[in-house]
Motif scaffolding. Structure first.
Motif, PDB file in Angstrom:
ATOM      1  N   LEU A 157     -10.409   4.409   7.039  1.00 17.86           N
ATOM      2  CA  LEU A 157     -11.667   3.994   5.843  1.00 17.86           C
ATOM      3  C   LEU A 157     -12.489   4.425   5.952  1.00 17.86           C
ATOM      4  CD1 LEU A 157      -9.616   2.029   2.943  1.00 17.86           C
ATOM      5  CD2 LEU A 157      -9.469   4.527   3.642  1.00 17.86           C
ATOM      6  N   ALA A 158     -13.792   5.257   5.681  1.00 20.70           N
ATOM      7  CA  ALA A 158     -15.074   5.487   6.227  1.00 20.70           C
ATOM      8  C   ALA A 158     -15.998   3.864   5.202  1.00 20.70           C
ATOM      9  CB  ALA A 158     -15.793   6.681   5.763  1.00 20.70           C
ATOM     10  N   GLY A 159     -15.215   3.927   4.381  1.00 21.58           N
ATOM     11  CA  GLY A 159     -16.175   2.516   3.104  1.00 21.58           C
ATOM     12  C   GLY A 159     -15.082   2.018   2.640  1.00 21.58           C
ATOM     13  N   ARG A 160     -15.378   0.714   2.233  1.00 23.54           N
ATOM     14  CA  ARG A 160     -14.227  -0.031   1.438  1.00 23.54           C
ATOM     15  C   ARG A 160     -14.088   0.830   0.284  1.00 23.54           C
ATOM     16  NH1 ARG A 160     -16.257  -4.826  -1.351  1.00 23.54           N
ATOM     17  NH2 ARG A 160     -14.068  -5.801  -1.635  1.00 23.54           N
ATOM     18  N   PRO A 161     -12.734   0.759   0.478  1.00 23.76           N
ATOM     19  CA  PRO A 161     -12.219   1.678  -1.433  1.00 23.76           C
ATOM     20  C   PRO A 161     -13.260   1.357  -2.799  1.00 23.76           C
ATOM     21  CG  PRO A 161     -10.532   0.724  -0.610  1.00 23.76           C
ATOM     22  CD  PRO A 161     -11.500   0.172   0.331  1.00 23.76           C
ATOM     23  N   LYS A 162     -13.271   2.308  -3.397  1.00 22.05           N
ATOM     24  CA  LYS A 162     -14.393   2.755  -4.841  1.00 22.05           C
ATOM     25  C   LYS A 162     -13.115   2.511  -5.767  1.00 22.05           C
ATOM     26  CE  LYS A 162     -17.277   5.451  -1.989  1.00 22.05           C
ATOM     27  NZ  LYS A 162     -18.561   5.403  -2.424  1.00 22.05           N
TER      28      LYS A 162
ATOM     29  N   ARG B 112      -8.609  -2.808  -7.451  1.00 19.77           N
ATOM     30  CA  ARG B 112      -8.388  -3.079  -5.950  1.00 19.77           C
ATOM     31  C   ARG B 112      -7.411  -3.684  -5.686  1.00 19.77           C
ATOM     32  NH1 ARG B 112     -12.403  -2.669  -3.559  1.00 19.77           N
ATOM     33  NH2 ARG B 112     -14.564  -2.589  -5.417  1.00 19.77           N
ATOM     34  N   ARG B 113      -6.476  -4.890  -5.993  1.00 19.16           N
ATOM     35  CA  ARG B 113      -5.350  -5.515  -5.444  1.00 19.16           C
ATOM     36  C   ARG B 113      -4.282  -3.924  -5.619  1.00 19.16           C
ATOM     37  NH1 ARG B 113      -7.145  -9.957  -8.407  1.00 19.16           N
ATOM     38  NH2 ARG B 113      -5.755  -9.227 -10.423  1.00 19.16           N
ATOM     39  N   ALA B 114      -4.150  -3.115  -6.612  1.00 16.42           N
ATOM     40  CA  ALA B 114      -3.073  -2.474  -6.693  1.00 16.42           C
ATOM     41  C   ALA B 114      -3.215  -0.961  -5.183  1.00 16.42           C
ATOM     42  CB  ALA B 114      -3.198  -1.756  -7.909  1.00 16.42           C
ATOM     43  N   VAL B 115      -4.736  -0.838  -4.836  1.00 18.41           N
ATOM     44  CA  VAL B 115      -5.221  -0.181  -4.279  1.00 18.41           C
ATOM     45  C   VAL B 115      -4.867  -0.980  -2.566  1.00 18.41           C
ATOM     46  CG1 VAL B 115      -7.288   1.091  -2.829  1.00 18.41           C
ATOM     47  CG2 VAL B 115      -6.798   1.102  -5.233  1.00 18.41           C
ATOM     48  N   ASP B 116      -5.883  -2.367  -2.475  1.00 19.56           N
ATOM     49  CA  ASP B 116      -5.233  -3.171  -1.031  1.00 19.56           C
ATOM     50  C   ASP B 116      -3.785  -3.046  -0.874  1.00 19.56           C
ATOM     51  OD1 ASP B 116      -8.233  -3.510  -0.991  1.00 19.56           O
ATOM     52  OD2 ASP B 116      -7.593  -4.953  -1.493  1.00 19.56           O
TER      53      ASP B 116
ATOM     54  N   VAL C 152     -11.534   6.680  -0.887  1.00 15.83           N
ATOM     55  CA  VAL C 152     -10.647   6.059  -1.585  1.00 15.83           C
ATOM     56  C   VAL C 152     -11.288   6.024  -2.996  1.00 15.83           C
ATOM     57  CG1 VAL C 152      -8.280   4.565  -1.982  1.00 15.83           C
ATOM     58  CG2 VAL C 152      -8.387   5.849  -0.041  1.00 15.83           C
ATOM     59  N   ILE C 153     -10.993   6.070  -3.689  1.00 14.21           N
ATOM     60  CA  ILE C 153     -10.808   6.220  -4.805  1.00 14.21           C
ATOM     61  C   ILE C 153      -9.475   6.015  -5.578  1.00 14.21           C
ATOM     62  CG2 ILE C 153     -10.938   7.989  -5.799  1.00 14.21           C
ATOM     63  CD1 ILE C 153     -13.863   8.076  -7.532  1.00 14.21           C
ATOM     64  N   HIS C 154     -10.473   4.985  -7.043  1.00 16.09           N
ATOM     65  CA  HIS C 154      -8.474   4.033  -7.847  1.00 16.09           C
ATOM     66  C   HIS C 154      -9.433   4.150  -9.070  1.00 16.09           C
ATOM     67  CE1 HIS C 154      -5.399   2.478  -9.327  1.00 16.09           C
ATOM     68  NE2 HIS C 154      -6.612   1.770 -10.129  1.00 16.09           N
ATOM     69  N   VAL C 155      -9.072   4.568 -10.067  1.00 10.65           N
ATOM     70  CA  VAL C 155      -9.510   4.544 -11.895  1.00 10.65           C
ATOM     71  C   VAL C 155      -8.245   3.293 -12.574  1.00 10.65           C
ATOM     72  CG1 VAL C 155     -11.319   5.690 -13.487  1.00 10.65           C
ATOM     73  CG2 VAL C 155     -11.180   6.252 -11.440  1.00 10.65           C
ATOM     74  N   GLU C 156      -9.338   2.652 -12.849  1.00  8.63           N
ATOM     75  CA  GLU C 156      -8.336   1.826 -13.734  1.00  8.63           C
ATOM     76  C   GLU C 156      -8.713   2.286 -15.342  1.00  8.63           C
ATOM     77  OE1 GLU C 156      -6.194  -1.372 -13.570  1.00  8.63           O
ATOM     78  OE2 GLU C 156      -5.832  -0.532 -12.024  1.00  8.63           O
TER      79      GLU C 156
ATOM     80  N   GLU D   7      -3.011   5.620  -6.278  1.00  8.12           N
ATOM     81  CA  GLU D   7      -2.784   4.948  -7.327  1.00  8.12           C
ATOM     82  C   GLU D   7      -1.765   3.776  -7.279  1.00  8.12           C
ATOM     83  OE1 GLU D   7      -2.503   4.688 -11.006  1.00  8.12           O
ATOM     84  OE2 GLU D   7      -4.534   6.104 -11.783  1.00  8.12           O
ATOM     85  N   GLU D   8      -1.026   3.273  -7.532  1.00  9.98           N
ATOM     86  CA  GLU D   8       0.041   2.055  -6.575  1.00  9.98           C
ATOM     87  C   GLU D   8       1.458   3.169  -7.425  1.00  9.98           C
ATOM     88  OE1 GLU D   8       0.705  -1.508  -7.595  1.00  9.98           O
ATOM     89  OE2 GLU D   8       1.320  -2.271  -5.620  1.00  9.98           O
TER      90      GLU D   8
END
Lengths: 264, 281
Positions: free
Chosen positions: A80-85, A64-68, A34-38, A9-10
């Motif tokens: 990271l092994a992949g783009r944030p989910k 996505r902006r918050a995670v970035d 990395v995972i983030h749920v809105e 989360e941010e």
């Protein structure tokens, strides 16, 4: 490489979790996702079909902006092994789904509030913790320690503790101690004779040996959850089986200043 | 940085010189040693001799070429208004000062006059924390000084520094002092945030705690954060004072700790602490 899913989360808890994950990577090579749920309020839902889809994309882009931003700020030493989910929906459901479908070996999240054991218990007894298909690491603090503790007690199944912990820590370069917890109300924490740990402690040592590891120290600590929680602070993390009830061991984990790896 | 050290001829004063030397050396501070006598038209022999000895002892803790302080060569006390003083100027200034009056009052006055950043004094374990038979000298100085105060009861290694934090401002000088204590004792640092229930300021405290945690972690100092409720703070702090050195941030009008800690609480802390108490401002 340990396939790991880190929830972000941010917020400050995630900031610590990110940094700790970077530190953990020095000891256990991680394949980090990395995972983030809105989680929108029910009143936020709009229409259906294309309107719904466009709205979800907007919410997701904001997440996505918050995670970035978080990733840029912390800039941890672990690629990271992949783009944030990024998902929109129920946080618990989305994380469990991702953990199952992605066959992750470890889930990490930050936890800042150490003031209230009830809050810690609410988290431990939540569906995410009881239904997660892999161990969960609750990051409470940063660390410069190179040691982990396996928290044993009368109520702990030594086989489950060691085998499940080793699925995460077996390939690591951490040193290991076994800490055997005995509850007693007293003024100061006491270190007891190793024999006080009984067969559970002996089993832990033997099982650790089966995994090619040796406990550097085996300590039987007697005291309150607050005292033992404080004693554990010198470890990078404390591995424990997931307490199934509000036991003294649960209160000890709630009071632990070290991060907690929960296996089940 | 300026350090004011209030001293008398007792053993508790003598014992703190090594710690003072290390703190002063690490922070390259200007140092004032203050002795206070009740009255008299010239400096009392025992007090003036003790201050000179403490000064020589402190200089002795540094290697020949690395001392920021010079030894005082002319030992004739100079009358300077109501004071008697001696000084030397090496890389940093060292002053010995003798005044008449009450210890607490004069310490507070000198701290203000010289713009001291830190006042250090020792105290006896007798009756909790006592200075030359008086119980309220360390308490008054700790409570009323315009700057940070370190009261050293027993010079021994503290396992940890417990830094109690609220929403008051954290100055760089205060941070530096905590760093110094951590280094001095080779101790870990527990950063304890005090939050009021249902307070919006909780976020502010958490933010500050995490900033500090990162600050110390980056410097490879073992540090941990812990949040406690305002209702529990007095018991927590009293218990902590038995385990290590408690550092209380009591600066600013917003200070929750200042509001929570009655005079008797600081008194109790001075009584229960086994090593030292640091009041940060």
């Amino acid at each position: 490489m340990l396939k790991t899913l880190l929830y972000i989360e941010e917020d400050l808890a995630s900031s610590i979790a990110l940094r700790f994950t970077g530190y953990l990577n020095k000891f256990i090579p991680l394949s980090l996702f990395v995972i983030h749920v809105e989680e929108p309020d029910a009143k936020d839902h709009v229409g259906g079909g294309l309107v719904q889809k466009a709205w979800e994309e907007g919410v997701s882009a904001s997440g996505r902006r918050a995670v970035d931003r978080m990733l840029r700020t912390e800039n941890i030493d672990c690629p990271l092994a992949g783009r944030p989910k990024i998902f929109v929906g129920n946080r618990t459901e989305e994380i469990i789904y991702e953990l199952r479908s992605g066959t992750y070996q470890l889930h990490i999240e930050g936890y800042l509030d150490t003031a209230d054991p009830e809050q810690f218990w609410a988290m431990l007894s939540s569906p995410l913790y009881t239904q997660a298909p892999c161990p969960i690491l609750v990051v409470k603090n940063l660390s410069i320690s190179k040691k982990c503790a396996l928290l044993c007690a009368d109520s702990v199944d030594p086989r489950k503790l060691v085998e499940k912990s080793m699925e995460v820590l077996g390939e690591s370069t951490f040193g290991f101690d076994i800490v055997y917890f005995k509850f007693r109300e007293q003024e100061e924490l006491q270190l007891l004779d190793r024999e006080e740990g009984g067969s559970n402690l002996r089993d832990c040592v033997a099982l650790l040996g089966e995994h090619g590891k040796k406990a550097d120290n085996m300590t039987v600590v007697s005291g309150t959850p607050e005292q033992v929680g404080d004693y554990l602070k010198d470890y990078a993390l404390v591995a424990s089986t997931l307490p199934g009830r509000k036991s003294m061991r649960m209160f000890t984990l709630a009071n632990s200043l070290a991060s907690v790896l929960l296996v089940h | 940085m300026k350090i004011l050290v209030t001293l008398d001829t007792k053993q508790y004063s003598q014992k703190i010189i090594k710690d003072v030397a290390r703190l002063a050396g690490n922070t390259l501070a200007d140092v004032v040693f203050l002795g206070v006598q009740e009255d008299g038209k010239k400096p009392a022999g025992t007090l003036s001799a003790a201050l000179l000895k403490y000064h020589r002892d402190l200089c002795g803790y540094f290697g020949a070429d690395e001392s920021p302080y010079l030894e005082i060569e002319d030992e004739n006390w100079q009358k300077d208004g109501a004071d008697w003083s001696l000084s030397s100027r090496g890389l940093k200034e060292f002053r010995l000062l003798i005044r008449t009056g009450s210890v607490a009052q004069q310490t507070l006055a000198v701290a203000g006059e010289v713009g001291s950043d830190l006042v250090i004094l020792g105290c006896s374990r007798k009756f909790g924390c006592e200075w030359d038979g008086e119980m309220n000298v360390p308490l008054r100085i700790a409570r009323d000084a315009p700057c940070s105060v370190l009261v050293i009861k027993e010079v021994k290694k503290a396992g940890q520094i417990i830094s109690i934090l609220d929403q008051s401002k954290v100055s760089q000088d205060a941070l530096e002092l905590v760093n110094q204590l951590v280094t001095l004792h080779d101790a870990g640092l527990k950063i304890v945030g005090v939050k009021e229930k249902r307070s919006r300021k909780a976020d502010k405290i958490e933010k500050k705690m995490v900033e500090l945690l990162k600050y110390y972690n980056e410097r490879e100092i073992s540090a941990w954060i812990k949040l406690i409720n305002a209702d529990d703070v007095q018991d927590y702090v009293t218990a902590s004072s038995k385990e290590g050195i408690v550092a209380l941030w009591m600066g600013g009008k917003e200070s929750l700790i200042k509001k929570l800690f009655s005079r008797s609480m600081v008194d109790r802390l001075l009584e229960t602490t086994r090593s030292a108490l640091l009041i940060l401002r």
